[in-house]
Design a protein around this motif. Sequence first.
Motif, mmCIF file in Angstrom:
data_model
loop_
_atom_site.group_PDB
_atom_site.id
_atom_site.type_symbol
_atom_site.label_atom_id
_atom_site.label_comp_id
_atom_site.label_asym_id
_atom_site.label_seq_id
_atom_site.Cartn_x
_atom_site.Cartn_y
_atom_site.Cartn_z
ATOM 1 N N TYR A 162 48.938 -2.437 5.047
ATOM 2 C CA TYR A 162 47.522 -2.304 5.588
ATOM 3 C C TYR A 162 47.811 -1.325 6.800
ATOM 4 O O TYR A 162 47.118 -0.483 7.317
ATOM 5 N N ALA A 163 49.227 -1.537 7.525
ATOM 6 C CA ALA A 163 49.568 -1.151 8.733
ATOM 7 C C ALA A 163 49.796 0.377 8.554
ATOM 8 O O ALA A 163 49.292 1.223 9.257
ATOM 9 N N LEU A 164 50.370 0.786 7.214
ATOM 10 C CA LEU A 164 50.465 2.058 7.035
ATOM 11 C C LEU A 164 49.134 2.963 6.775
ATOM 12 O O LEU A 164 49.142 4.029 7.507
ATOM 13 N N ARG A 165 48.143 2.203 6.116
ATOM 14 C CA ARG A 165 46.872 3.036 6.140
ATOM 15 C C ARG A 165 46.301 2.865 7.396
ATOM 16 O O ARG A 165 45.498 3.907 7.562
ATOM 17 N N ILE A 166 46.150 2.062 8.107
ATOM 18 C CA ILE A 166 45.680 1.911 9.498
ATOM 19 C C ILE A 166 46.136 3.094 10.444
ATOM 20 O O ILE A 166 45.298 3.736 11.247
ATOM 21 N N ASP A 167 47.282 3.463 10.246
ATOM 22 C CA ASP A 167 48.232 4.424 11.106
ATOM 23 C C ASP A 167 47.627 5.694 10.744
ATOM 24 O O ASP A 167 47.457 6.712 11.442
ATOM 25 N N GLU A 168 47.085 5.783 9.464
ATOM 26 C CA GLU A 168 46.852 7.060 8.840
ATOM 27 C C GLU A 168 45.434 7.342 9.464
ATOM 28 O O GLU A 168 44.977 8.293 9.694
ATOM 29 N N VAL A 169 44.538 6.350 9.053
ATOM 30 C CA VAL A 169 43.066 6.430 9.473
ATOM 31 C C VAL A 169 42.704 6.613 10.747
ATOM 32 O O VAL A 169 42.078 7.372 11.345
ATOM 33 N N LEU A 170 43.495 5.906 11.859
ATOM 34 C CA LEU A 170 43.263 5.814 13.296
ATOM 35 C C LEU A 170 44.039 6.899 14.034
ATOM 36 O O LEU A 170 44.016 6.999 15.213
ATOM 37 N N LYS A 171 45.269 7.554 13.413
ATOM 38 C CA LYS A 171 46.025 8.253 13.705
ATOM 39 C C LYS A 171 46.764 7.908 14.918
ATOM 40 O O LYS A 171 46.952 8.488 16.069
ATOM 41 N N THR A 172 47.686 6.696 14.844
ATOM 42 C CA THR A 172 48.190 5.928 15.673
ATOM 43 C C THR A 172 49.838 6.061 15.719
ATOM 44 O O THR A 172 50.556 5.504 16.343
ATOM 45 N N ASP A 173 50.203 7.301 14.966
ATOM 46 C CA ASP A 173 51.519 7.849 15.048
ATOM 47 C C ASP A 173 52.731 6.708 14.692
ATOM 48 O O ASP A 173 53.534 6.373 15.474
ATOM 49 N N GLY A 174 52.418 5.952 13.869
ATOM 50 C CA GLY A 174 52.985 4.892 13.317
ATOM 51 C C GLY A 174 53.229 3.487 14.095
ATOM 52 O O GLY A 174 54.045 2.731 13.806
ATOM 53 N N TYR A 175 52.424 3.304 14.949
ATOM 54 C CA TYR A 175 52.468 2.167 15.853
ATOM 55 C C TYR A 175 52.407 0.865 15.098
ATOM 56 O O TYR A 175 53.214 -0.020 15.338
ATOM 57 N N PHE A 176 51.268 0.750 14.241
ATOM 58 C CA PHE A 176 51.209 -0.444 13.428
ATOM 59 C C PHE A 176 52.442 -0.701 12.435
ATOM 60 O O PHE A 176 52.669 -1.801 12.237
ATOM 61 N N GLU A 177 52.854 0.348 11.890
ATOM 62 C CA GLU A 177 54.021 0.158 10.960
ATOM 63 C C GLU A 177 54.992 -0.308 11.829
ATOM 64 O O GLU A 177 55.939 -1.223 11.237
ATOM 65 N N ARG A 178 55.458 0.331 12.964
ATOM 66 C CA ARG A 178 56.468 -0.343 13.898
ATOM 67 C C ARG A 178 56.299 -1.712 14.236
ATOM 68 O O ARG A 178 57.420 -2.575 14.104
ATOM 69 N N ASN A 179 55.244 -2.062 14.504
ATOM 70 C CA ASN A 179 55.000 -3.413 15.149
ATOM 71 C C ASN A 179 54.788 -4.588 14.090
ATOM 72 O O ASN A 179 54.730 -5.590 14.174
ATOM 73 N N CYS A 180 54.420 -4.153 12.706
ATOM 74 C CA CYS A 180 54.077 -4.981 11.902
ATOM 75 C C CYS A 180 54.947 -6.136 11.330
ATOM 76 O O CYS A 180 54.741 -7.031 11.101
ATOM 77 N N LYS A 181 56.364 -5.646 11.334
ATOM 78 C CA LYS A 181 57.395 -6.413 10.903
ATOM 79 C C LYS A 181 57.529 -7.746 11.869
ATOM 80 O O LYS A 181 57.501 -8.725 11.622
ATOM 81 N N ALA A 182 57.523 -7.287 13.183
ATOM 82 C CA ALA A 182 57.587 -8.483 14.040
ATOM 83 C C ALA A 182 56.382 -9.442 14.224
ATOM 84 O O ALA A 182 56.565 -10.659 14.411
ATOM 85 N N ALA A 183 55.332 -8.927 13.798
ATOM 86 C CA ALA A 183 54.080 -9.633 13.856
ATOM 87 C C ALA A 183 53.943 -10.574 12.603
ATOM 88 O O ALA A 183 53.117 -11.454 12.456
ATOM 89 N N THR A 184 54.715 -10.139 11.400
ATOM 90 C CA THR A 184 54.412 -10.935 10.215
ATOM 91 C C THR A 184 55.633 -11.750 10.098
ATOM 92 O O THR A 184 55.897 -12.474 8.768
ATOM 93 N N LYS A 185 56.894 -11.830 11.042
ATOM 94 C CA LYS A 185 57.964 -12.987 10.924
ATOM 95 C C LYS A 185 57.242 -14.263 10.875
ATOM 96 O O LYS A 185 56.388 -14.566 11.737
ATOM 97 N N SER A 186 57.794 -15.003 10.084
ATOM 98 C CA SER A 186 57.367 -16.433 9.884
ATOM 99 C C SER A 186 58.441 -17.309 9.631
ATOM 100 O O SER A 186 59.294 -16.995 8.826
ATOM 101 N N LYS A 187 58.223 -18.718 9.997
ATOM 102 C CA LYS A 187 59.327 -19.675 9.587
ATOM 103 C C LYS A 187 59.019 -20.415 8.306
ATOM 104 O O LYS A 187 59.408 -21.396 8.005
ATOM 105 N N TYR A 188 57.629 -19.799 7.906
ATOM 106 C CA TYR A 188 57.156 -20.559 6.686
ATOM 107 C C TYR A 188 57.221 -19.943 5.487
ATOM 108 O O TYR A 188 57.443 -18.617 5.667
ATOM 109 N N PRO A 189 57.216 -20.461 4.284
ATOM 110 C CA PRO A 189 57.600 -19.690 3.100
ATOM 111 C C PRO A 189 56.459 -18.590 2.967
ATOM 112 O O PRO A 189 55.394 -18.645 3.417
ATOM 113 N N ASP A 190 56.435 -17.318 2.252
ATOM 114 C CA ASP A 190 55.795 -16.234 2.102
ATOM 115 C C ASP A 190 54.326 -16.728 1.766
ATOM 116 O O ASP A 190 53.293 -16.355 2.156
ATOM 117 N N HIS A 191 54.099 -17.787 0.799
ATOM 118 C CA HIS A 191 53.032 -18.134 -0.042
ATOM 119 C C HIS A 191 52.155 -18.998 1.195
ATOM 120 O O HIS A 191 50.821 -19.161 0.969
#
Length: 277
Positions: A60-89
């Motif tokens: 979603y981050a990649l596509r949002i950057d493309e649609v909103l023309k945000t120069d990779g902002y959401f791709e760069r910050n997505c990993k930090a925002a999705t870190k979790s101490k819980y299992p992926d599921h």
Amino acid sequence: MTRPKKLDPSSSPRAMLGAELRHQREKAGLSQEQLGSPLFVSGSFIGQLEAGTRRMRMEYALRIDEVLKTDGYFERNCKAATKSKYPDHFAEAADAEAVAVTIKEYTPLLIPGLLQTEAYARAVFRAYHPTAPEEEIDELVSARLERAQILDNPTNPLFWPVIDEAVLRRSVGGPAVMAEALRHIASLIRRHRIIVQVMPFSAGAHMALEGPVKLMTFTDAPPLAYLQGLSTGRLVDDPAAVAQYELSYDLVGAIALSPEASLALIESAAEAFAHDQ
């Protein structure tokens, strides 16, 4: 469309990403539905991303950057925002649980995670991971107890589980652990912090026999359902499906014991385990 709310971008990376998504979407003059269309998701889903109810995945981050023309902002910050101490599921469900207004669930096998004591949680995770090092079990237990801190708030969220009688009878960790765990639940009930019903064996067949279900509502986003299986889980936001799970929960609650009778059974089971020590 999900109603906007004021976000505190400093509260978490996910909130920061949601606030920026809303800013960039409105700057582009797009509605939530218009942004959701090229991502093949609903406008409500975009609203949940903006509200921090749902976590942003890299696709979603990649596509949002493309649609909103945000120069990779959401791709760069997505990993930090999705870190979790819980299992992926379960990570996304834990995020939603933390901001839910009401949480209702049916649990046929174990005490709900939000109500587990440290000793009970440790016994559960050791059973799940019989060869794991102790440090790994410690991390899992710590994360579970941290989740339960949402009940430190005296009023929110409203937590209303229906637990099967089998949960009260299964000796997880031994009699001493069970006595403590059930007394903990009884204490929360007597403090009027939670509502608990017990589904007795005598009730027979019911709509939720196939497994557990968790239902969550929010002030600023549509309701969600979470379904969990063996090392797997799925968050459901389809309105028709969520409505069906809500009906199942309501019907289960209708034939379960009353809160008063449930408390009596929980305390009786706790005393029986204490006597077994």
